[in-house]
Design an enzyme around this catalytic site. Sequence first.
Site, PDB file in Angstrom:
ATOM      1  N   LYS A  58     -11.789  -1.573 -12.683  1.00 42.48           N
ATOM      2  CA  LYS A  58     -12.925  -2.073 -11.902  1.00 42.48           C
ATOM      3  C   LYS A  58     -14.187  -1.468 -12.530  1.00 42.48           C
ATOM      4  CE  LYS A  58     -14.353  -4.347  -8.203  1.00 42.48           C
ATOM      5  NZ  LYS A  58     -14.124  -5.767  -7.951  1.00 42.48           N
ATOM      6  N   ASP A 104      -9.088  -7.006  -9.044  1.00 45.77           N
ATOM      7  CA  ASP A 104      -8.976  -8.060  -8.032  1.00 45.77           C
ATOM      8  C   ASP A 104      -8.481  -9.367  -8.654  1.00 45.77           C
ATOM      9  OD1 ASP A 104     -11.424  -7.526  -9.187  1.00 45.77           O
ATOM     10  OD2 ASP A 104     -12.644  -8.162  -7.495  1.00 45.77           O
ATOM     11  N   ASP A 155      -0.697   2.214  -7.584  1.00 49.92           N
ATOM     12  CA  ASP A 155       0.056   2.335  -6.330  1.00 49.92           C
ATOM     13  C   ASP A 155       0.070   0.986  -5.606  1.00 49.92           C
ATOM     14  OD1 ASP A 155       1.370   3.395  -4.193  1.00 49.92           O
ATOM     15  OD2 ASP A 155      -0.195   4.807  -3.605  1.00 49.92           O
TER      16      ASP A 155
END
Length: 332
Positions: free
Chosen positions: A171, A204, A228
């Site tokens: 990100k 995303d 995770d």
Amino acid sequence: MAYTITLIPGDGIGPEVAAAAVRVLSATGLQFEWETQHAGLQALATHGSALPEAVLTSIRRNKVALKGPTETPVGSGHRSINVALRKELDLYANVRPVETLHGVKSRYDGVDLIIVRENTEDLYSGLEHVVVPGVVESIKIITEKASTRIARYAFEYARTHGRKRVTAVHKANIMKLSDGLFLDCARGVAKDYPEIRYDEIIVDNCCMQLVLDPTRFDMLLLENLYGDIVSDLCAGFIGGLGMAPGANIGEYGAIFEAVHGSAPDIAGKNMANPIALVLSAAMMLDHLGEHAAADRVRGGVDAVLKGGTKLTRDLGGKAGTTEIAEAIAAAM
Ligand code: NAI
């Protein structure tokens, strides 16, 4: 020769799936001496600590552990035992294969992914504090050392396992410094592996692309938190958490454990699917160099899934944890 292995049954369904994995391993014909150690909520009650020093000493001595899930209460008070174990033993690489197995009902087919997750830093550093009442700060640590080390692990894995492509997930459009550093390190390492394709994707978009078609990816390289979350997402492609194995690897030791948690909703009911931990145990055998035994374990799992009569509830069957473990052992 007998292998001495630390066994941490853990909490919730942990003792049930750990017993199942031990049962399956006994059918390999190899000799194991299990050094049982208690960690988790149960250990807190019986030993006064959720991670007694004896657990770390045992793993440091044996170098290899098989672990059931341990429970960490939500909110303040308890540091995660997993985070502590991984940091104490510097188990920096979390490797989670995600593979469609024959006979498992899923909307997805032919999934064959490897997730490589950095395991020691990021927002899991546990550095949180109250700045003023009503404002807290949680610190994300990304270092060049850990990022380079995990990238190298991923590319070495790709090279030794015949993988063709590593995709770094990030990100960095928002976290320009931290995720930017992670990407810089991955790019630097990628140059040493010209035969392996390297690319990058924002986390995303990665989730959306995965849900559309997980077969688009080969290996995913992620920081701790993204790794995770994406691991659980990917477990959904192959029949759920009961099917997703994993390994935590460091230079001085390794802990093999499933992706799933302690599943308190089904604990103590002989309902848990032990395949995730059984397949983690197969990864442990590979780590020990016992590849033939590892293949026999995976063959046993395959045979039971294809047979379709001894499946646990999450796979649409009625068998209990102990029954499916016996069936896998018998099929081996
Ligand atoms: P969870 O993974 O325990 O359960 C999520 C859902 O998946 C539940 O509906 C559960 O019944 C199902 N499930 C999980 N494993 C299964 C299996 N082997 N067979 C059939 N169904 C299975 O996640 P949750 O509920 O968020 O966490 C429970 C506890 O586990 C928490 O205290 C958490 O901190 C801990 N945890 C521990 C981990 C570890 O020790 N490695 C990893 C993840 C969570």
